[in-house]
Write an enzyme that holds these catalytic residues in place. Structure first.
Site, mmCIF file in Angstrom:
data_model
loop_
_atom_site.group_PDB
_atom_site.id
_atom_site.type_symbol
_atom_site.label_atom_id
_atom_site.label_comp_id
_atom_site.label_asym_id
_atom_site.label_seq_id
_atom_site.Cartn_x
_atom_site.Cartn_y
_atom_site.Cartn_z
ATOM 1 C CG HIS A 129 -1.908 1.105 1.213
ATOM 2 N ND1 HIS A 129 -1.564 2.395 1.565
ATOM 3 C CD2 HIS A 129 -3.212 1.150 0.834
ATOM 4 C CE1 HIS A 129 -2.630 3.177 1.422
ATOM 5 N NE2 HIS A 129 -3.649 2.430 0.979
ATOM 6 C CD GLU A 131 -0.981 5.668 5.783
ATOM 7 O OE1 GLU A 131 -2.144 5.663 5.332
ATOM 8 O OE2 GLU A 131 -0.730 5.757 7.005
ATOM 9 C CB THR A 170 -3.535 6.835 8.931
ATOM 10 O OG1 THR A 170 -3.632 6.804 7.502
ATOM 11 C CG2 THR A 170 -2.267 7.531 9.354
ATOM 12 C CB CYS A 200 -6.394 9.328 10.794
ATOM 13 S SG CYS A 200 -7.628 8.793 9.609
ATOM 14 C CB SER A 228 -10.259 3.150 -0.992
ATOM 15 O OG SER A 228 -10.486 3.797 0.230
HETATM 16 O O1 0CG Z 1 -7.540 4.420 2.553
HETATM 17 P P1 0CG Z 1 -6.377 4.640 1.690
HETATM 18 O O2 0CG Z 1 -5.107 4.882 2.459
HETATM 19 O O3 0CG Z 1 -6.169 3.536 0.682
HETATM 20 O O4 0CG Z 1 -6.564 5.986 0.878
HETATM 21 P P2 0CG Z 1 -7.804 6.735 0.254
HETATM 22 O O5 0CG Z 1 -7.269 7.598 -0.844
HETATM 23 O O6 0CG Z 1 -8.900 5.816 -0.109
HETATM 24 O O7 0CG Z 1 -8.396 7.652 1.411
HETATM 25 C C1 0CG Z 1 -7.778 8.496 2.257
HETATM 26 C C2 0CG Z 1 -6.479 8.988 1.873
HETATM 27 C C3 0CG Z 1 -5.404 9.375 1.568
HETATM 28 FE FE1 SF4 Z 2 -5.854 9.430 5.383
HETATM 29 FE FE2 SF4 Z 2 -6.979 9.939 7.750
HETATM 30 FE FE3 SF4 Z 2 -5.529 11.802 6.550
HETATM 31 FE FE4 SF4 Z 2 -7.897 11.121 5.613
HETATM 32 S S1 SF4 Z 2 -7.476 12.127 7.593
HETATM 33 S S2 SF4 Z 2 -6.072 11.407 4.397
HETATM 34 S S3 SF4 Z 2 -7.959 8.921 5.974
HETATM 35 S S4 SF4 Z 2 -4.792 9.871 7.346
#
Ligand code: 0CG
Ligand code: SF4
Length: 316
Positions: A129, A131, A170, A200, A228
């Site tokens: 992923h 992130e 997160t 988060c 996602s």
């Molecule tokens: O949930 P992930 O991290 O896959 O990302 P998405 O783009 O769906 O949503 C929040 C962010 C960044």
């Molecule tokens: Fe990702 Fe949470 Fe930031 Fe949204 S608030 S972009 S879900 S870490």
């Protein structure tokens, strides 16, 4: 023909989080400031509708920095990037804007701090992923060990159990992550980490809202993309909370109406990267087929907002 009655439980909070809102704004403002094309490394957020909309305005989406010409601005997606990426952009003297969510950047800083203190890092996250790749890429190759499951905790080989710290992605499942953290603390009592994990507020609140409606739903739809992470977790949370038919849909046309025959109550929510228009579309599709009553179920209120980087707040 008379329509069958249906209660639609609309979860709140749902949909866009502050990090997604900011990331999309960054692309829009960069297009205004520098004109098209503006390059974006990786989908700015994991949603095809959002990406297609920005592409129409002149954004060009690529997976790697090498695909960008050096004389056009590039934006890094909300999920974060390994340290080597901005370093390479700087070396090529490119204009770049980092749309990494501040809550992801916070985890990057945590990981770097532990490393400076001489601790080996464990990252709880999903392999591959963006992130996870970005957070692990804050430290030199091989310095971060990835743990995905409770089973992984039993086999992970660390340098020194007394010199260990962890961070997390997160957007994980709150409950699954709690189990993994508990297993880590049992095997490595000295491990250092956040109070609970690094999940988060948006991920937490969306999962809580799903838990509140799922037991009353014959079916639950999560508006979101298959790539996602936070959206997929909502499907799992719904199933675990007692709604056996929980599905991810990108938009209304994905709904399998035959599977929904005879339902009396449906839940609708959306991942943090799904725009409200797609949720409206799904709700309207139910309204067209059923004698629908919408009940909003709000389990938390959100008022988080993040500023866009300074470079976009000053005139060109
Ligand atoms: O949930 P992930 O991290 O896959 O990302 P998405 O783009 O769906 O949503 C929040 C962010 C960044
Ligand atoms: Fe990702 Fe949470 Fe930031 Fe949204 S608030 S972009 S879900 S870490």
């Amino acid at each position: 023909m008379t329509k069958a009655p249906l209660t639609l439980y609309l979860a709140a909070p749902r949909g866009f989080c502050a990090g997604v809102d900011r990331a999309i704004k960054i692309v829009e403002m960069a297009l205004e400031k520098w004109g098209a094309p503006v390059y974006v490394r990786h989908e700015i957020v994991h949603n095809k509708f959002v990406v297609d909309g920005l592409r129409d305005k002149g954004a060009v989406f690529v997976e790697e920095l090498e695909e960008c010409p050096p004389d056009r601005p590039v934006i890094f997606s909300a999920h974060g990037v390994p340290k080597a990426v901005p370093a390479e952009a700087a070396r090529r003297e490119m204009v770049y804007v980092d749309a990494t969510c501040p809550l992801v950047s916070k985890v990057h800083i945590e990981a770097a701090r532990h490393h400076e203190n001489g601790l080996q890092m464990i990252m709880i996250g999903h392999e591959g992923h963006p992130e996870t790749v970005g957070t692990m890429g804050q430290l030199p190759e091989g310095e971060v060990l990835l743990v995905e499951t409770v089973e992984d905790v039993a086999t992970v080989e660390v340098r020194d159990p007394a010199q260990l710290a962890f961070v997390t992605q997160t957007t994980l499942s709150i409950d699954d992550t709690a189990d993994i953290v508990a297993a880590l603390r049992v095997r490595f009592p000295a491990i250092v980490g956040p109070h609970k994990e690094d999940i988060c507020y948006a991920t937490t609140n969306r999962q809580e809202a799903v838990k509140a409606i799922a037991p009353d739903c014959d079916a639950l739809l999560v508006v979101g993309a298959p790539n996602s992470s936070n959206s997929k977790r909502l499907v799992e949370v719904a199933r675990k909370a007692g709604c056996s038919y929980a599905q991810l849909v990108q938009r209304a046309e994905d709904i399998d109406w035959r599977a929904l025959e005879g339902i009396r109550a449906v839940g609708v929510t959306a991942g943090a990267s799904a725009p409200e228009v797609l949720i409206d579309e799904v709700v309207a599709a139910f309204g067209a087929r059923f004698d629908m009553t919408v009940e909003k179920v709000e389990t938390a209120q959100e008022n988080v907002e993040f500023k866009v980087p300074r470079v976009l707040r000053i005139p060109a």
